[in-house]
Design an enzyme around this catalytic site. Structure first.
Site, mmCIF file in Angstrom:
data_model
loop_
_atom_site.group_PDB
_atom_site.id
_atom_site.type_symbol
_atom_site.label_atom_id
_atom_site.label_comp_id
_atom_site.label_asym_id
_atom_site.label_seq_id
_atom_site.Cartn_x
_atom_site.Cartn_y
_atom_site.Cartn_z
ATOM 1 N N ARG A 54 0.853 -1.194 0.000
ATOM 2 C CA ARG A 54 0.000 0.000 0.000
ATOM 3 C C ARG A 54 0.891 1.248 0.000
ATOM 4 O O ARG A 54 0.577 2.260 -0.608
ATOM 5 C CB ARG A 54 -0.947 -0.003 1.221
ATOM 6 N N TYR A 64 -16.556 16.904 -14.438
ATOM 7 C CA TYR A 64 -17.081 15.545 -14.584
ATOM 8 C C TYR A 64 -18.115 15.281 -13.477
ATOM 9 O O TYR A 64 -17.895 15.642 -12.316
ATOM 10 C CB TYR A 64 -15.913 14.549 -14.516
ATOM 11 N N ASP A 100 -7.435 19.227 -13.924
ATOM 12 C CA ASP A 100 -7.743 17.860 -14.346
ATOM 13 C C ASP A 100 -7.489 17.825 -15.855
ATOM 14 O O ASP A 100 -8.229 18.415 -16.640
ATOM 15 C CB ASP A 100 -9.210 17.542 -14.006
ATOM 16 N N LYS A 153 -8.420 6.777 -18.944
ATOM 17 C CA LYS A 153 -8.773 7.330 -20.249
ATOM 18 C C LYS A 153 -7.582 7.263 -21.210
ATOM 19 O O LYS A 153 -7.115 6.182 -21.510
ATOM 20 C CB LYS A 153 -9.315 8.750 -20.042
#
Ligand code: P1T
Length: 385
Positions: free
Chosen positions: A53, A105, A177, A202
């Site tokens: 992690r 978004y 972004d 994306k």
């Protein structure tokens, strides 16, 4: 093959940055370090890796690669774009205020207005095509300006340099972004932004086979704070996902060139089409911010929004009739996708906000892939007919 001290171009960085041949075998591809923990020679005596992690070598390679592509000193990867947004936002505290572009978004808006609002965060959403709207929204407790450009789904552009100048004057940070443009077509940090964020799901991943997120920054304090949250919140990507994303990123420059070429052709085709009311594409002179697009973006990218004549009924039909375009959420893969923002990606945006933003019933968003352009045009032609 260690390029860390070389000045290289994006096409070279995409393939080599952050990646060195595996020291034990010479494997040219970074291995998928599918391990949760690392053996220590004694308590605290380790090789920089303790628990996956906190650190993982496949993730480190991807973080180095994407940081190089964005011209950032530091990079951090997450399990999704939303995971990245959460990790950044939770470096702030209850009572802090954020100015956000109005058509972010839908999932980002949902995170802000239905999750982080419960933690005492305050948001003001404004149309950032006019800088004065941002200036008016700034309050004494404002900490960060959150930009998405082009916006999702109405493809409005925000002048990154102008916003970062204002932010610096007011002692605020700016986050961009950069998902829609990818690091190849737009470089927010070079335009003065403090943080760049991606849904790597994306264009960076590019093959619709992996979900992920990334933030890049050259500010050491921001990096340390987000890194602390990356470990504390735990929204980290799996090693296999990092491998897939890194493999995708290698071809980012060639893909973005083809996405832009294909999208330009489709945008021109749609603009002339009798069944189409309006086309929004930053590469068309009809885009209200065409000049800004030319100044701020290397090319216009693969996203087009258009309004079909005939409202909801017609747009539903188009989405049902396409045969090469797939009716699906998401964007940025090699394959062409088509979606209906009002019903799909932006369903969580309240109806009155959708109306205000122009996310109309006839609005269709397409992510133009890199298939043969004649095939794509023929598919849209038959679906519109
Ligand atoms: O889906 P995820 O990897 O968590 O990324 C969220 C996100 C963040 N920023 C932008 C600009 C985005 O477009 C997204 C995700 N968007 C879609 C799924 C979509 O179809 O628009």
């Amino acid at each position: 093959m260690n390029t860390s001290d070389m000045k290289i171009h994006p096409e070279t960085a995409a393939i080599h940055a952050g990646q060195i041949p595996d020291p034990t075998t010479g494997a040219i591809m970074t291995p998928i370090y599918q391990t949760s923990t690392y053996v220590q020679a004694g308590p605290g005596k380790h090789k920089g890796y303790e628990y996956s992690r906190t650190q993982n070598p496949t993730r480190s390679a991807l973080e180095g690669n994407l940081a190089a592509l964005e011209g950032a000193k530091f990079g951090l990867c997450f399990a999704s774009g939303c995971g990245a947004s959460t990790a950044v936002m939770l470096t702030y505290s209850a009572g802090d205020h954020f100015v956000v572009c109005d058509d972010v978004y839908g999932g980002t808006r949902r995170l802000f207005t239905r999750v982080l609002n419960k933690c005492g965060f305050e948001f003001t959403f404004v149309d950032m095509t006019k800088i004065e709207n941002i200036e008016k929204a700034i309050k004494p407790n404002t900490k960060l300006i959150w930009i998405e450009t082009p916006t999702n789904p109405t493809l409005k552009l925000i002048d990154i340099e102008a916003v970062t100048k204002l932010a610096k004057k007011k002692n605020l940070k700016t986050l961009v972004d950069n998902t829609f443009m990818s690091p190849y077509l737009q470089s927010p940090l070079q335009l003065g932004a403090d943080i760049v964020l991606h849904s790597t799901t994306k264009y960076i991943g590019g093959h619709s086979d992996v979900v992920g997120g990334f933030i890049g920054t050259s500010d050491e304090a921001i990096y340390q704070a987000v890194k602390f949250n990356q470990n504390s919140l735990g929204a980290v990507p799996a090693p296999m996902d990092c491998f897939l994303t890194m493999r995708g990123a290698k071809t980012l420059p060639v893909r973005m060139k083809q996405h832009s070429l294909n999208a330009m052709e489709i945008a021109k085709f749609l603009e002339k089409h009798p069944q189409v009311e309006k086309v929004i594409y930053p590469g068309l002179p009809s885009h209200p911010q065409y000049e800004l697009a030319k100044r701020q973006m290397k090319d216009s990218g693969g996203m087009i929004t258009f309004i079909a004549k005939g409202g909801l009924e017609k747009s539903r039909k188009v989405l049902e009739k396409v045969r090469i375009f797939a009716c699906a959420e998401s964007l940025g893969g090699v394959e062409s996708l088509i979606e209906h923002p009002a019903i799909m990606t932006h369903a969580s945006v309240p109806a009155e906000v959708k109306a205000e933003l122009g996310i109309a019933d006839g609005l269709i968003r397409i992510s133009v892939g890199i298939e043969n352009i004649e095939d794509l045009k023929a598919d849209l032609e038959q679906a519109l007919r």
